[in-house]
Enzyme design. Structure first.
Site, short mmCIF file in Angstrom:
data_model
loop_
_atom_site.label_atom_id
_atom_site.label_comp_id
_atom_site.label_asym_id
_atom_site.label_seq_id
_atom_site.Cartn_x
_atom_site.Cartn_y
_atom_site.Cartn_z
CB SER A 178 41.49 -22.29 17.03
OG SER A 178 41.37 -21.26 17.91
CG HIS B 60 43.63 -24.62 21.12
ND1 HIS B 60 42.47 -25.30 20.65
CD2 HIS B 60 43.22 -23.37 21.49
CE1 HIS B 60 41.33 -24.44 20.46
NE2 HIS B 60 41.84 -23.20 20.94
CG ASN C 288 37.94 -24.85 17.86
OD1 ASN C 288 36.97 -24.77 18.55
ND2 ASN C 288 39.17 -24.24 17.97
CD GLU D 177 42.14 -29.07 21.03
OE1 GLU D 177 41.46 -30.37 20.61
OE2 GLU D 177 42.11 -28.33 20.51
N1 CAA Z 1 38.26 -17.81 38.12
C1 CAA Z 1 37.98 -18.86 38.71
N2 CAA Z 1 36.90 -19.58 38.63
C2 CAA Z 1 35.77 -19.11 37.93
C3 CAA Z 1 36.00 -17.76 37.32
C4 CAA Z 1 37.32 -17.32 37.46
N3 CAA Z 1 37.41 -16.05 36.79
N4 CAA Z 1 35.05 -17.65 36.99
C5 CAA Z 1 33.88 -18.47 37.08
N5 CAA Z 1 34.65 -19.40 37.64
C6 CAA Z 1 33.99 -20.70 38.32
C7 CAA Z 1 32.78 -20.44 39.44
O1 CAA Z 1 33.21 -20.36 40.64
C8 CAA Z 1 32.20 -21.67 39.25
O2 CAA Z 1 32.73 -22.59 39.82
P1 CAA Z 1 31.66 -23.86 40.72
O3 CAA Z 1 31.00 -24.31 39.76
O4 CAA Z 1 32.85 -24.64 41.13
O5 CAA Z 1 30.96 -22.88 41.65
C9 CAA Z 1 32.17 -21.97 37.68
O6 CAA Z 1 33.44 -21.37 37.34
C10 CAA Z 1 31.05 -21.47 36.78
O7 CAA Z 1 30.91 -20.07 36.84
P2 CAA Z 1 29.55 -19.60 37.04
O8 CAA Z 1 28.98 -19.81 38.18
O9 CAA Z 1 29.89 -17.80 37.07
O10 CAA Z 1 28.62 -19.93 36.11
P3 CAA Z 1 28.50 -19.39 34.56
O11 CAA Z 1 27.27 -19.70 34.34
O12 CAA Z 1 28.81 -17.78 34.42
O13 CAA Z 1 29.52 -20.13 33.65
C11 CAA Z 1 31.14 -20.75 31.85
C12 CAA Z 1 30.41 -19.74 32.93
C13 CAA Z 1 32.23 -21.43 32.88
C14 CAA Z 1 31.54 -19.87 30.71
C15 CAA Z 1 30.04 -21.92 31.55
O14 CAA Z 1 28.73 -21.22 31.03
C16 CAA Z 1 30.41 -22.63 30.42
O15 CAA Z 1 31.23 -23.56 30.84
N6 CAA Z 1 30.39 -22.35 29.33
C17 CAA Z 1 30.91 -22.98 28.05
C18 CAA Z 1 32.19 -22.50 27.77
C19 CAA Z 1 32.99 -23.36 26.80
O16 CAA Z 1 32.30 -23.91 25.90
N7 CAA Z 1 34.00 -23.05 26.35
C20 CAA Z 1 34.93 -23.43 25.40
C21 CAA Z 1 34.86 -22.65 24.29
S1 CAA Z 1 35.75 -23.08 22.48
C22 CAA Z 1 37.05 -22.60 22.95
O17 CAA Z 1 37.48 -21.71 23.57
C23 CAA Z 1 38.33 -22.92 21.91
C24 CAA Z 1 38.32 -22.21 20.60
O18 CAA Z 1 39.42 -22.07 19.92
C25 CAA Z 1 37.20 -21.35 20.17
#
Ligand code: CAA
Length: 286
Positions: free
Chosen positions: A121, A142, A193, A154
């Protein structure tokens, strides 16, 4: 057909196992390298658990999930990466560990045009390229957590990455993995980030100062701004050690106080409260 068919992933943690799943779901042959048999078992388990979730949500059928599992081989031998077309390093976000990995793996890839990428990251890609001995074929790729769900990747070329390497990986990400690539400069934090981490750290400072409860801070951003999760829950999901490590790299690079981890984050990491992966962060987890 893409020239990238055999993919290696170094590290089968949260990100590495997610990236392995993404590649296997795209039909590619995937080798994941872990540091011990126990870590290898845990990586396999993470891939299976995510596929189970995808199956239960109707994203893939049980037969497809079984085929995906067969395409992922987990090993503890870095030598198993030698025939790979693309290797994506997703080891712990600690610079000396990544430098050691790049020095080792850079020397063992058999194909002249094999690409060695990092899911870092914030660690400079140019440094990873320099120790690998194949800097023209090194770049940042990324992914975002959870990798099977988040559509962004990214791409970070360094000063020494060849244009053809960047073009090849961009096509691979969009046409084979079906994710949206964006390009960023080789500066700590890249695009996402640089914007996200100061926001997460500000939320932790706010909580530390007793401004509001964790639940109210998170609900504020979920319900007031339509974010899928609040900043403290998101920090737990990313891993508090990772959030801290990214903040430190960005602070080292820019000396911007907003990037500096607050003391509460330091103490939580020291205490092993790393968020979802350790079972306790700002919230408890099963
Ligand atoms: N495989 C496929 N699809 C999946 C899955 C999996 N393992 N897990 C969940 N999904 C799908 C679900 O089916 C759902 O799809 P639909 O909307 O089409 O029905 C969708 O993903 C959302 O899942 P959930 O209904 O389970 O909802 P949730 O509340 O549990 O959502 C989440 C989980 C996707 C994590 C959501 O909360 C979210 O988008 N959060 C923000 C995540 C984020 O910001 N990530 C970036 C972090 S920064 C980073 O990673 C970079 C770094 O360097 C730090």
């Amino acid at each position: 057909m893409s020239t990238i068919q055999k993919v290696g992933i170094i590290g089968g943690g949260q990100m590495g196992s997610g990236i392995a799943e993404v590649n296997a779901r795209a039909g590619l042959d995937v080798v994941v390298v872990e540091v011990s048999d126990a870590a290898a078992d845990a990586a396999q388990h993470r891939v299976q658990a995510s596929l189970d979730k995808a199956t239960s949500r109707g994203k893939i059928t049980a037969a497809e999930a079984a085929a995906v599992v067969k395409r992922v081989r987990v090993t503890t031998d870095l030598g198993d990466l030698k025939d790979r077309d693309l290797v994506i390093e997703a080891a712990t976000e600690i610079e000396h560990i990544k430098l050691e990995v790049f020095a080792k793996v850079g020397g063992l890839l058999e194909r002249d045009d094999a690409v060695l990428a990092s899911n870092t990251s914030s660690i400079p890609i140019v440094k990873l390229g320099a120790v690998s001995g194949r800097s023209g074929h090194v770049l940042g790729v990324h992914f975002f957590n959870p990798a099977p769900v988040m559509n962004l990747v990214e791409l970070i070329p360094s000063l020494t990455t060849k244009q053809e390497t960047l073009d090849r990986v961009r096509s691979f990400v969009s046409d084979t993995l079906h994710k949206q690539p964006i390009e960023a400069t080789d500066r700590a934090g890249f695009v996402v980030n640089s914007l996200l981490v100061p926001y997460l750290l500000s939320a932790i400072r706010m909580y530390e100062a007793g401004y509001a409860s964790a639940g109210d801070i998170d609900n504020g951003m979920k319900l007031g701004c339509g974010h899928p999760m609040g900043p403290l829950a998101l920090s737990d999901l990313i891993g508090l050690d990772t959030v801290r490590a990214i903040g430190i790299s960005m602070y080292d690079e820019f000396k911007e106080p907003l990037f500096s981890p607050p003391p509460l984050l330091d103490r939580m990491v020291d205490a092993g409260l790393l968020g979802k992966k350790s079972g306790q962060g700002f919230y408890p987890y099963e």
